[in-house]
Write a protein that holds these residues in place. Sequence first.
Motif, mmCIF file in Angstrom:
data_model
loop_
_atom_site.group_PDB
_atom_site.id
_atom_site.type_symbol
_atom_site.label_atom_id
_atom_site.label_comp_id
_atom_site.label_asym_id
_atom_site.label_seq_id
_atom_site.Cartn_x
_atom_site.Cartn_y
_atom_site.Cartn_z
ATOM 1 N N ASP A 56 0.807 -1.217 0.000
ATOM 2 C CA ASP A 56 0.000 0.000 0.000
ATOM 3 C C ASP A 56 0.849 1.279 0.000
ATOM 4 O O ASP A 56 0.312 2.385 -0.011
ATOM 5 C CB ASP A 56 -0.960 0.004 1.190
ATOM 6 N N LYS A 57 2.150 1.125 0.011
ATOM 7 C CA LYS A 57 3.028 2.302 -0.027
ATOM 8 C C LYS A 57 3.421 2.695 -1.453
ATOM 9 O O LYS A 57 3.935 3.792 -1.683
ATOM 10 C CB LYS A 57 4.308 2.045 0.784
ATOM 11 N N LEU A 58 3.239 1.799 -2.428
ATOM 12 C CA LEU A 58 3.699 2.054 -3.790
ATOM 13 C C LEU A 58 2.633 2.748 -4.625
ATOM 14 O O LEU A 58 1.475 2.329 -4.650
ATOM 15 C CB LEU A 58 4.106 0.741 -4.461
ATOM 16 N N VAL A 59 3.040 3.825 -5.308
ATOM 17 C CA VAL A 59 2.145 4.559 -6.213
ATOM 18 C C VAL A 59 2.859 4.771 -7.545
ATOM 19 O O VAL A 59 4.090 4.704 -7.629
ATOM 20 C CB VAL A 59 1.724 5.925 -5.620
ATOM 21 N N THR A 60 2.082 5.031 -8.568
ATOM 22 C CA THR A 60 2.641 5.193 -9.908
ATOM 23 C C THR A 60 3.121 6.623 -10.132
ATOM 24 O O THR A 60 2.419 7.585 -9.814
ATOM 25 C CB THR A 60 1.591 4.834 -10.975
ATOM 26 N N SER A 92 4.815 7.090 1.171
ATOM 27 C CA SER A 92 5.038 7.453 2.570
ATOM 28 C C SER A 92 6.099 6.544 3.159
ATOM 29 O O SER A 92 6.487 5.530 2.561
ATOM 30 C CB SER A 92 3.741 7.344 3.373
ATOM 31 N N LEU A 93 6.572 6.878 4.343
ATOM 32 C CA LEU A 93 7.548 6.065 5.038
ATOM 33 C C LEU A 93 6.897 4.799 5.592
ATOM 34 O O LEU A 93 5.676 4.731 5.754
ATOM 35 C CB LEU A 93 8.168 6.868 6.181
ATOM 36 N N SER A 94 7.720 3.806 5.890
ATOM 37 C CA SER A 94 7.196 2.574 6.486
ATOM 38 C C SER A 94 6.630 2.866 7.869
ATOM 39 O O SER A 94 7.205 3.645 8.641
ATOM 40 C CB SER A 94 8.297 1.522 6.588
ATOM 41 N N ALA A 95 5.495 2.233 8.165
ATOM 42 C CA ALA A 95 4.907 2.341 9.497
ATOM 43 C C ALA A 95 5.458 1.230 10.387
ATOM 44 O O ALA A 95 5.887 0.180 9.892
ATOM 45 C CB ALA A 95 3.392 2.236 9.406
ATOM 46 N N SER A 96 5.449 1.448 11.672
ATOM 47 C CA SER A 96 5.992 0.450 12.607
ATOM 48 C C SER A 96 5.208 -0.853 12.554
ATOM 49 O O SER A 96 5.719 -1.904 12.935
ATOM 50 C CB SER A 96 5.985 1.010 14.029
ATOM 51 N N ASP A 102 4.061 -2.213 9.738
ATOM 52 C CA ASP A 102 4.260 -2.896 8.461
ATOM 53 C C ASP A 102 5.095 -4.152 8.657
ATOM 54 O O ASP A 102 6.107 -4.137 9.377
ATOM 55 C CB ASP A 102 4.970 -1.986 7.457
ATOM 56 N N THR A 103 4.695 -5.237 8.004
ATOM 57 C CA THR A 103 5.480 -6.470 8.056
ATOM 58 C C THR A 103 6.838 -6.261 7.409
ATOM 59 O O THR A 103 7.874 -6.693 7.919
ATOM 60 C CB THR A 103 4.734 -7.614 7.350
ATOM 61 N N LEU A 104 6.838 -5.588 6.259
ATOM 62 C CA LEU A 104 8.075 -5.238 5.576
ATOM 63 C C LEU A 104 8.466 -3.810 5.948
ATOM 64 O O LEU A 104 7.618 -2.924 5.981
ATOM 65 C CB LEU A 104 7.913 -5.358 4.060
ATOM 66 N N GLN A 105 9.754 -3.609 6.207
ATOM 67 C CA GLN A 105 10.240 -2.294 6.619
ATOM 68 C C GLN A 105 11.288 -1.802 5.620
ATOM 69 O O GLN A 105 12.249 -2.504 5.330
ATOM 70 C CB GLN A 105 10.869 -2.373 8.012
ATOM 71 N N CYS A 106 11.092 -0.591 5.108
ATOM 72 C CA CYS A 106 12.100 0.039 4.255
ATOM 73 C C CYS A 106 12.612 1.264 4.996
ATOM 74 O O CYS A 106 11.926 2.293 5.062
ATOM 75 C CB CYS A 106 11.522 0.435 2.900
ATOM 76 N N PHE A 135 7.378 12.432 -2.509
ATOM 77 C CA PHE A 135 7.310 10.971 -2.414
ATOM 78 C C PHE A 135 8.692 10.483 -1.999
ATOM 79 O O PHE A 135 9.589 11.283 -1.681
ATOM 80 C CB PHE A 135 6.853 10.334 -3.739
ATOM 81 N N TYR A 136 8.907 9.143 -2.016
ATOM 82 C CA TYR A 136 10.153 8.586 -1.502
ATOM 83 C C TYR A 136 10.713 7.537 -2.464
ATOM 84 O O TYR A 136 9.962 6.843 -3.182
ATOM 85 C CB TYR A 136 9.927 7.927 -0.137
ATOM 86 N N CYS A 137 12.042 7.428 -2.483
ATOM 87 C CA CYS A 137 12.743 6.389 -3.221
ATOM 88 C C CYS A 137 14.014 6.060 -2.432
ATOM 89 O O CYS A 137 14.162 6.496 -1.299
ATOM 90 C CB CYS A 137 13.037 6.829 -4.658
#
Length: 568
Positions: free
Chosen positions: A189-193, A237-241, A243-247, A305-307
């Motif tokens: 849900d963090k990825l957008v086009t 957005s940044l990873s939330a605490s 989230d199963t996956l953390q970036c 946004f973030y990369c």
Amino acid sequence: MLSLFFFLSSLSSAQGGGLCGSLTAPTDPDVLQLASVYQKGDIFRISIDDVTDEGYNVLASSGQALLATKDNLQCLNAQCMFQLYTNQRDTDKNILQQDNWLGGFAPMGYTKLENDMTSIFCVRWLGDCGATVPIYRYFIFVGINGWSHAYSIGTEVDYAGYTKEPFPICYGWPSTSTTIASNEGIAADKLVTLSTYVNNLTGANRDHWTTIWTPSTNASAFDSYTWAKDVTRVASSLSASTDTLQCNSLVKVIQMYDKQVGVSGTEKAPGLFSRFDHKIILESQVNGKEANLPFENYTATGEYFYCVLSQGSCGATVPLKKWFNGFEIDTIYTVTGDDDPLFVRNDGVLCYTWPLDSSSASDITCAAAPTVMYGQVTYSPASTTNTYVAGTTAKLSCESGPVFYNASVLTCDGTNWNPLPFGTCTEPGSCFQLPTVANGQITYSANPYSPDITPAAGSSYGLLTTATLTCNSGYIISGRTMVYCGVSDWTYPTLGTCSLYTSTTSCPALTVTNAVVSYMQSDYATPASAPYLNGYIAIATCSTGTPTGTMVSACISGAWSPTPGQCS
């Protein structure tokens, strides 16, 4: 002046080798500790300490190795190991790690970080003290603050916009352990086009707008703009605490717009000296590399946004390339597979993003990486299903030495491993067992590239394996006590001989003006006292002055050879 400092620091580890008198890693308890590359935004550093409480995160794709916590007497020559100082720039807190040549003082404009930090030492020359893992440094020009730096350990990394220095700054020791987290990735849900729209104007008013905004949410902003293509995916957005996956290596990118309608003009009917251009930039560079030039008036639109800066981190493998058309004053962005625009300035890779066909970094996988003869592949994170999520790294280790020609580390982009192909490994056994020595024993070290594997007696040996001669009680060594395996054979075909000790074969005490002389037995590790027997080593360390000539001599047939240098 500062650039010369960087050059000397990297050049010091690029030439020569074998000056320490030992090819064996330090064995003092706890002297070797695992070091990692850490990142906080666009600030990078190498640390033995866990610095996550300072806002840093471990950068999984940039490697790990063992580094020393103190200078070690087993590396006899003082030029072999040095302290890798951590210097922080006063203006933007960027980190420069190097040998602070001039008495340990930080370069101008930097502050040396020392408090509550574990000191880091590494080796100048490949192979000395068994150090074989290269430490790389990268640089990028950031405008008024000069140069910023990034780092990697044991592997070359693609950092967006950075250039790797030509030589490693030093070398560390291989490690079989790891502290890299297994849940690195990005939630779906963090990825957008990220898409590109183009307006209907010409000349300096033509504008390519690469954005995550859409006409359905910001209709008025898209007047006169038409969709051109979907470019890539980015994190909204940044990873939330939770989230199963953390970036944890995300960097913020902001949208800037130079909207100058010109004399008596409007946005739809621009006047004389008008110009329109959208560009996306790293937020950290808004007042540096991307600061407004004369006639420019870029301001933030509020979009962001973030990369990531390191290719492969969190499964981000797609380079987002930045171009500038000086004729139309138009910033353009492309990805791999797009045609490069013509007659434009290439501004390099802005950052790394996620492929369009990825909905997350967890629901797409790669099959096992290619196998390589005489090599082993290890994965981080590991998998029990023989499939690997995006962002997984596959590291090739050769049984007999380094990886040649191509990549030693691949990253799964969700479908394929990149950058293929893997390198190659040479056939084990470039060196065979040496002739036995009467009244002595020859011991062989473990392969430094595979330290968990010790060759069996009578087998063949790989690159940088050492062979050490020790004599039985009552016998002394004449000739060489240690050789190591080169690319195709031992550095010397035989070791020395063991002969009965007689007083005529000892050497007198050595005197070197302005120097302190220490002595080691023929194993290069045990301190020695008189009599100084055949094969013993004398090391002269200047107390004042600068050493000229060799400062390490061996007792051979009653005389020190070569004649020691001077301190002048």
